[in-house]
Design a protein around this motif. Structure first.
Motif, PDB file in Angstrom:
ATOM      1  N   UNK A  90       0.835  -1.196   0.000  1.00  0.00           N
ATOM      2  CA  UNK A  90       0.000   0.000   0.000  1.00  0.00           C
ATOM      3  C   UNK A  90       0.872   1.249   0.000  1.00  0.00           C
ATOM      4  N   UNK A  91       0.306   2.325  -0.500  1.00  0.00           N
ATOM      5  CA  UNK A  91       0.936   3.633  -0.437  1.00  0.00           C
ATOM      6  C   UNK A  91      -0.138   4.586   0.080  1.00  0.00           C
ATOM      7  N   UNK A  92       0.178   5.317   1.137  1.00  0.00           N
ATOM      8  CA  UNK A  92      -0.837   6.194   1.720  1.00  0.00           C
ATOM      9  C   UNK A  92      -0.320   7.614   1.859  1.00  0.00           C
ATOM     10  N   UNK A  93      -1.282   8.482   1.967  1.00  0.00           N
ATOM     11  CA  UNK A  93      -1.027   9.907   2.152  1.00  0.00           C
ATOM     12  C   UNK A  93       0.016  10.428   1.176  1.00  0.00           C
ATOM     13  N   UNK A  94      -0.255  10.258  -0.103  1.00  0.00           N
ATOM     14  CA  UNK A  94       0.607  10.836  -1.125  1.00  0.00           C
ATOM     15  C   UNK A  94       0.192  12.286  -1.267  1.00  0.00           C
ATOM     16  N   UNK A  95       1.071  13.196  -0.890  1.00  0.00           N
ATOM     17  CA  UNK A  95       0.774  14.623  -0.933  1.00  0.00           C
ATOM     18  C   UNK A  95       1.601  15.295  -2.014  1.00  0.00           C
ATOM     19  N   UNK A  96       0.913  15.846  -3.024  1.00  0.00           N
ATOM     20  CA  UNK A  96       1.564  16.611  -4.082  1.00  0.00           C
ATOM     21  C   UNK A  96       1.444  18.087  -3.712  1.00  0.00           C
ATOM     22  N   UNK A  97       2.561  18.702  -3.353  1.00  0.00           N
ATOM     23  CA  UNK A  97       2.538  20.080  -2.887  1.00  0.00           C
ATOM     24  C   UNK A  97       2.862  21.099  -3.977  1.00  0.00           C
ATOM     25  N   UNK A  98       3.719  20.729  -4.919  1.00  0.00           N
ATOM     26  CA  UNK A  98       4.087  21.640  -6.011  1.00  0.00           C
ATOM     27  C   UNK A  98       4.668  20.837  -7.159  1.00  0.00           C
ATOM     28  N   UNK A  99       4.686  21.404  -8.366  1.00  0.00           N
ATOM     29  CA  UNK A  99       5.160  20.667  -9.548  1.00  0.00           C
ATOM     30  C   UNK A  99       6.683  20.626  -9.650  1.00  0.00           C
ATOM     31  N   UNK A 100       7.149  19.716 -10.503  1.00  0.00           N
ATOM     32  CA  UNK A 100       8.568  19.633 -10.852  1.00  0.00           C
ATOM     33  C   UNK A 100       8.650  19.902 -12.362  1.00  0.00           C
ATOM     34  N   UNK A 101       9.158  21.058 -12.771  1.00  0.00           N
ATOM     35  CA  UNK A 101       9.174  21.402 -14.195  1.00  0.00           C
ATOM     36  C   UNK A 101      10.126  20.537 -15.022  1.00  0.00           C
ATOM     37  N   UNK A 102       9.822  20.431 -16.298  1.00  0.00           N
ATOM     38  CA  UNK A 102      10.748  19.778 -17.235  1.00  0.00           C
ATOM     39  C   UNK A 102      12.113  20.446 -17.100  1.00  0.00           C
ATOM     40  N   UNK A 103      13.153  19.646 -17.064  1.00  0.00           N
ATOM     41  CA  UNK A 103      14.518  20.163 -16.957  1.00  0.00           C
ATOM     42  C   UNK A 103      15.061  20.140 -15.547  1.00  0.00           C
ATOM     43  N   UNK A 150      14.329   7.999   0.235  1.00  0.00           N
ATOM     44  CA  UNK A 150      13.494   6.990   0.894  1.00  0.00           C
ATOM     45  C   UNK A 150      14.308   6.275   1.957  1.00  0.00           C
ATOM     46  N   UNK A 151      13.586   5.811   2.972  1.00  0.00           N
ATOM     47  CA  UNK A 151      14.225   5.006   4.002  1.00  0.00           C
ATOM     48  C   UNK A 151      13.167   4.203   4.739  1.00  0.00           C
ATOM     49  N   UNK A 152      13.546   3.015   5.161  1.00  0.00           N
ATOM     50  CA  UNK A 152      12.680   2.198   6.005  1.00  0.00           C
ATOM     51  C   UNK A 152      12.805   2.715   7.427  1.00  0.00           C
ATOM     52  N   UNK A 153      11.669   2.764   8.125  1.00  0.00           N
ATOM     53  CA  UNK A 153      11.697   3.263   9.500  1.00  0.00           C
ATOM     54  C   UNK A 153      11.069   2.291  10.493  1.00  0.00           C
ATOM     55  N   UNK A 154      10.388   1.246   9.995  1.00  0.00           N
ATOM     56  CA  UNK A 154       9.776   0.270  10.900  1.00  0.00           C
ATOM     57  C   UNK A 154       9.519  -1.026  10.139  1.00  0.00           C
ATOM     58  N   UNK A 155       9.479  -2.127  10.880  1.00  0.00           N
ATOM     59  CA  UNK A 155       9.156  -3.425  10.288  1.00  0.00           C
ATOM     60  C   UNK A 155       8.066  -4.102  11.103  1.00  0.00           C
ATOM     61  N   UNK A 156       7.319  -4.975  10.416  1.00  0.00           N
ATOM     62  CA  UNK A 156       6.364  -5.860  11.068  1.00  0.00           C
ATOM     63  C   UNK A 156       6.878  -7.279  10.906  1.00  0.00           C
ATOM     64  N   UNK A 157       6.003  -8.243  10.989  1.00  0.00           N
ATOM     65  CA  UNK A 157       6.442  -9.635  10.841  1.00  0.00           C
ATOM     66  C   UNK A 157       6.945  -9.910   9.429  1.00  0.00           C
ATOM     67  N   UNK A 158       6.193  -9.463   8.409  1.00  0.00           N
ATOM     68  CA  UNK A 158       6.590  -9.666   7.006  1.00  0.00           C
ATOM     69  C   UNK A 158       6.638  -8.356   6.230  1.00  0.00           C
ATOM     70  N   UNK A 159       6.427  -7.242   6.917  1.00  0.00           N
ATOM     71  CA  UNK A 159       6.305  -5.958   6.213  1.00  0.00           C
ATOM     72  C   UNK A 159       7.386  -4.967   6.613  1.00  0.00           C
ATOM     73  N   UNK A 160       7.587  -3.998   5.721  1.00  0.00           N
ATOM     74  CA  UNK A 160       8.539  -2.910   5.941  1.00  0.00           C
ATOM     75  C   UNK A 160       7.822  -1.606   5.616  1.00  0.00           C
ATOM     76  N   UNK A 161       7.866  -0.663   6.556  1.00  0.00           N
ATOM     77  CA  UNK A 161       7.270   0.654   6.318  1.00  0.00           C
ATOM     78  C   UNK A 161       8.362   1.619   5.899  1.00  0.00           C
ATOM     79  N   UNK A 162       8.061   2.382   4.837  1.00  0.00           N
ATOM     80  CA  UNK A 162       9.044   3.264   4.209  1.00  0.00           C
ATOM     81  C   UNK A 162       8.464   4.665   4.082  1.00  0.00           C
TER      82      UNK A 162
END
Length: 144
Positions: free
Chosen positions: A55-68, A75-87
């Motif tokens: 899953x991917x949650x709370x994707x916030x687009x705040x401003x554009x990235x122009x061509x060029x 990115x970095x992992x900050x927590x793990x579950x039994x079989x999961x990794x939160x990034x």
């Protein structure tokens, strides 16, 4: 045990015309693709296994990235579950001439470690430095 530092990735993608929308800036779907790819790399470093996006949650687009400009993806992992990794994933626009950056997009994602097509356990993630602990705390504070 893997460390947060080992999962920390910073990379760049140059925004080309083929990556753009009708407004001459990076298409949101392209930015999300880059975020998913680099997020998965961080997750795989944490899991020591192949990972798939759950899953991917709370994707916030705040401003554009122009061509060029460059899309600077962190990115970095900050927590793990039994079989999961939160990034946690952050994107900034970067001027390729000056290196000046400005935040544009952020998200949280969960990846699941896979072996032979089935979820597999992941090791605990450690924060061995104050800087890594700060990254973890920042992610946990804003986590959805």
């Amino acid at each position: 045990m893997p460390t947060i530092e080992e999962t920390h990735i910073v990379n760049r993608e140059r925004v080309q015309p083929g990556d753009a929308n009708n407004y001459d800036s990076a298409h949101g779907g392209i930015v999300m693709k880059w975020m998913d790819e680099f997020g998965a790399m961080s997750a795989m470093r944490a899991a020591r296994q192949s990972c798939v996006t759950a899953q991917m949650s709370r994707v916030d687009f705040e401003r554009p990235i122009p061509i060029g400009d460059n899309a600077r993806i962190e990115s970095y992992a900050y927590a793990t579950g039994r079989t999961s990794v939160r990034v946690h994933i952050e994107v900034s626009r970067e001027n390729p001439h000056t290196g000046e950056t400005e935040p544009t997009t952020s998200a949280y994602a969960t990846f699941v470690a896979i072996e032979d097509g089935k979820p597999t356990e992941v090791p605990d993630l450690t924060a061995e430095s104050e800087a890594c602990e700060e990254l973890r705390e920042r992610a946990l504070e804003d986590e959805p």
